[in-house]
Motif scaffolding. Structure first.
Motif, PDB file in Angstrom:
ATOM      1  N   ASP A   1      78.514 -69.752  23.736  1.00 12.43           N
ATOM      2  CA  ASP A   1      77.725 -70.197  24.755  1.00 12.43           C
ATOM      3  C   ASP A   1      76.520 -71.150  24.580  1.00 12.43           C
ATOM      4  O   ASP A   1      76.350 -72.034  25.016  1.00 12.43           O
ATOM      5  CB  ASP A   1      77.849 -69.517  25.925  1.00 12.43           C
ATOM      6  CG  ASP A   1      79.183 -68.622  26.358  1.00 12.43           C
ATOM      7  OD1 ASP A   1      80.105 -69.406  26.077  1.00 12.43           O
ATOM      8  OD2 ASP A   1      79.121 -67.703  27.297  1.00 12.43           O
ATOM      9  N   VAL A   2      75.590 -70.533  23.788  1.00 11.97           N
ATOM     10  CA  VAL A   2      74.512 -71.087  23.538  1.00 11.97           C
ATOM     11  C   VAL A   2      74.689 -72.330  22.657  1.00 11.97           C
ATOM     12  O   VAL A   2      74.075 -73.312  23.077  1.00 11.97           O
ATOM     13  CB  VAL A   2      73.590 -70.164  22.577  1.00 11.97           C
ATOM     14  CG1 VAL A   2      72.216 -70.585  22.172  1.00 11.97           C
ATOM     15  CG2 VAL A   2      73.133 -68.816  23.415  1.00 11.97           C
ATOM     16  N   ALA A   8      75.558 -79.925  24.612  1.00 11.08           N
ATOM     17  CA  ALA A   8      75.631 -80.722  25.817  1.00 11.08           C
ATOM     18  C   ALA A   8      74.147 -81.055  26.140  1.00 11.08           C
ATOM     19  O   ALA A   8      73.857 -82.198  26.617  1.00 11.08           O
ATOM     20  CB  ALA A   8      76.121 -79.843  26.870  1.00 11.08           C
ATOM     21  N   SER A   9      73.208 -80.287  26.001  1.00 15.60           N
ATOM     22  CA  SER A   9      71.876 -80.492  26.133  1.00 15.60           C
ATOM     23  C   SER A   9      71.427 -81.876  25.283  1.00 15.60           C
ATOM     24  O   SER A   9      70.660 -82.835  25.894  1.00 15.60           O
ATOM     25  CB  SER A   9      70.795 -79.257  26.179  1.00 15.60           C
ATOM     26  OG  SER A   9      69.534 -79.745  26.313  1.00 15.60           O
ATOM     27  N   THR A  84      66.761 -75.500  27.139  1.00 17.82           N
ATOM     28  CA  THR A  84      68.052 -74.924  27.362  1.00 17.82           C
ATOM     29  C   THR A  84      68.336 -73.681  26.527  1.00 17.82           C
ATOM     30  O   THR A  84      68.765 -72.658  27.125  1.00 17.82           O
ATOM     31  CB  THR A  84      69.032 -75.886  26.786  1.00 17.82           C
ATOM     32  OG1 THR A  84      68.878 -77.146  27.525  1.00 17.82           O
ATOM     33  CG2 THR A  84      70.417 -75.260  26.704  1.00 17.82           C
ATOM     34  N   LEU A  85      67.505 -73.503  25.305  1.00 19.14           N
ATOM     35  CA  LEU A  85      67.994 -72.354  24.635  1.00 19.14           C
ATOM     36  C   LEU A  85      67.326 -71.102  24.985  1.00 19.14           C
ATOM     37  O   LEU A  85      67.649 -69.696  24.557  1.00 19.14           O
ATOM     38  CB  LEU A  85      67.412 -72.810  23.065  1.00 19.14           C
ATOM     39  CG  LEU A  85      68.129 -73.765  22.430  1.00 19.14           C
ATOM     40  CD1 LEU A  85      67.291 -74.229  21.073  1.00 19.14           C
ATOM     41  CD2 LEU A  85      69.321 -73.341  21.971  1.00 19.14           C
ATOM     42  N   VAL A  99      66.486 -83.133  14.564  1.00 17.67           N
ATOM     43  CA  VAL A  99      65.992 -81.807  15.218  1.00 17.67           C
ATOM     44  C   VAL A  99      67.345 -80.741  14.850  1.00 17.67           C
ATOM     45  O   VAL A  99      68.402 -81.026  15.281  1.00 17.67           O
ATOM     46  CB  VAL A  99      65.824 -82.019  16.638  1.00 17.67           C
ATOM     47  CG1 VAL A  99      65.554 -80.422  17.401  1.00 17.67           C
ATOM     48  CG2 VAL A  99      64.820 -83.044  17.030  1.00 17.67           C
ATOM     49  N   GLU A 100      66.894 -79.631  14.591  1.00 16.19           N
ATOM     50  CA  GLU A 100      67.947 -78.756  14.232  1.00 16.19           C
ATOM     51  C   GLU A 100      67.772 -77.468  15.261  1.00 16.19           C
ATOM     52  O   GLU A 100      66.511 -77.019  15.417  1.00 16.19           O
ATOM     53  CB  GLU A 100      67.846 -78.067  12.725  1.00 16.19           C
ATOM     54  CG  GLU A 100      68.001 -79.307  11.673  1.00 16.19           C
ATOM     55  CD  GLU A 100      68.032 -78.681  10.327  1.00 16.19           C
ATOM     56  OE1 GLU A 100      67.559 -77.624  10.037  1.00 16.19           O
ATOM     57  OE2 GLU A 100      67.949 -79.441   9.489  1.00 16.19           O
ATOM     58  N   VAL A 101      69.112 -76.826  15.522  1.00  9.77           N
ATOM     59  CA  VAL A 101      68.795 -75.631  16.188  1.00  9.77           C
ATOM     60  C   VAL A 101      69.508 -74.503  15.315  1.00  9.77           C
ATOM     61  O   VAL A 101      70.290 -74.738  14.656  1.00  9.77           O
ATOM     62  CB  VAL A 101      70.037 -75.715  17.329  1.00  9.77           C
ATOM     63  CG1 VAL A 101      70.027 -74.409  18.237  1.00  9.77           C
ATOM     64  CG2 VAL A 101      69.587 -76.881  18.511  1.00  9.77           C
ATOM     65  N   VAL A 102      68.381 -73.510  15.215  1.00 14.08           N
ATOM     66  CA  VAL A 102      68.742 -72.439  14.428  1.00 14.08           C
ATOM     67  C   VAL A 102      68.682 -70.991  15.220  1.00 14.08           C
ATOM     68  O   VAL A 102      67.958 -71.031  16.062  1.00 14.08           O
ATOM     69  CB  VAL A 102      67.889 -72.561  12.967  1.00 14.08           C
ATOM     70  CG1 VAL A 102      68.108 -73.614  12.313  1.00 14.08           C
ATOM     71  CG2 VAL A 102      66.322 -72.514  13.556  1.00 14.08           C
ATOM     72  N   ALA A 103      69.344 -70.163  14.459  1.00 13.92           N
ATOM     73  CA  ALA A 103      69.205 -68.850  15.187  1.00 13.92           C
ATOM     74  C   ALA A 103      67.360 -68.273  15.209  1.00 13.92           C
ATOM     75  O   ALA A 103      67.144 -68.532  14.046  1.00 13.92           O
ATOM     76  CB  ALA A 103      70.072 -67.992  14.402  1.00 13.92           C
ATOM     77  N   THR A 104      67.281 -67.489  16.247  1.00 13.16           N
ATOM     78  CA  THR A 104      65.873 -66.795  15.955  1.00 13.16           C
ATOM     79  C   THR A 104      65.874 -66.174  14.748  1.00 13.16           C
ATOM     80  O   THR A 104      66.831 -65.448  14.551  1.00 13.16           O
ATOM     81  CB  THR A 104      65.830 -66.187  17.554  1.00 13.16           C
ATOM     82  OG1 THR A 104      65.901 -66.983  18.613  1.00 13.16           O
ATOM     83  CG2 THR A 104      64.231 -65.749  17.388  1.00 13.16           C
ATOM     84  N   GLY A 105      64.833 -66.127  14.261  1.00  9.01           N
ATOM     85  CA  GLY A 105      64.571 -65.134  12.961  1.00  9.01           C
ATOM     86  C   GLY A 105      64.819 -65.946  11.683  1.00  9.01           C
ATOM     87  O   GLY A 105      64.691 -65.290  10.784  1.00  9.01           O
TER      88      GLY A 105
END
Length: 180
Positions: A1-2, A8-9, A84-85, A99-105
């Motif tokens: 979902d994330v 989408a964002s 959004t995140l 821009v990259e979206v990566v998992a926290t940590g």
């Protein structure tokens, strides 16, 4: 979902040229127009799949999401993604167009430090190069963190020093003078 919410964002932000999902064995890109694949290739992204609607029905396991935007639009993309995140992952500007979206940590520092420990080496005896917001942890957790001349402000602050741009011999010169 994330992941779907992030994709989408990003797609709604003006100036976004491409959204790419990197999985363990696949790189899936939103198929937009004929210039799309050339743009991805210019950013060293070679998709294994293209889809007309990347968000609808996505059920994969992303390693990261890469958003390619027009020059000057990365801050807007990062802001929209961060909103959004809401802490479920993080958005980092990695170049003037990405821009990259990566998992926290998740950071480049973690595997580097793990490899150093496994080989009995110390971080303070290590030299790394970086320029993006995704390089901050790595630059600050080793002995010599060198930021390229075109570095993002956070990377510049995290580094021991700043060297020339990518289109110069700055990396080779730094290795020669500092490591050899």
């Amino acid at each position: 979902d994330v992941a779907r919410a992030a994709m989408a964002s990003a797609a709604r932000v003006e100036g976004v040229l491409a959204v790419v999902v990197r999985e363990l064995n696949d790189t899936i890109a939103q198929k937009n127009d004929p210039a799309h694949l050339a743009l991805l290739a210019d950013n060293f992204v070679v998709p294994t799949q293209t889809r007309s609607d990347l968000v609808a029905g996505y059920r994969g396991t992303p390693i990261k999401i890469v958003v390619i935007a027009r020059q000057g639009r990365t801050e807007a993309v990062e802001a929209a993604l961060s909103a959004t995140l809401q802490g479920h992952a993080r958005a980092v500007i990695t170049s003037s167009m990405t821009v990259e979206v990566v998992a926290t940590g998740v950071s480049k520092a973690r595997p580097i430090l793990r490899v150093l420990r496994s080989r009995g080496l110390r971080p303070e005896e290590t030299l790394v190069f970086g320029d993006g917001d995704n390089d901050v942890e790595m630059l600050s957790q080793v002995g010599i963190g060198l930021a390229m001349g075109n570095c993002r402000p956070a990377a510049c602050r995290a580094a021991s020093r700043q060297i020339g741009d990518h289109d110069t011999d700055a990396i080779a010169e730094s290795i020669e003078s500092l490591a050899l």
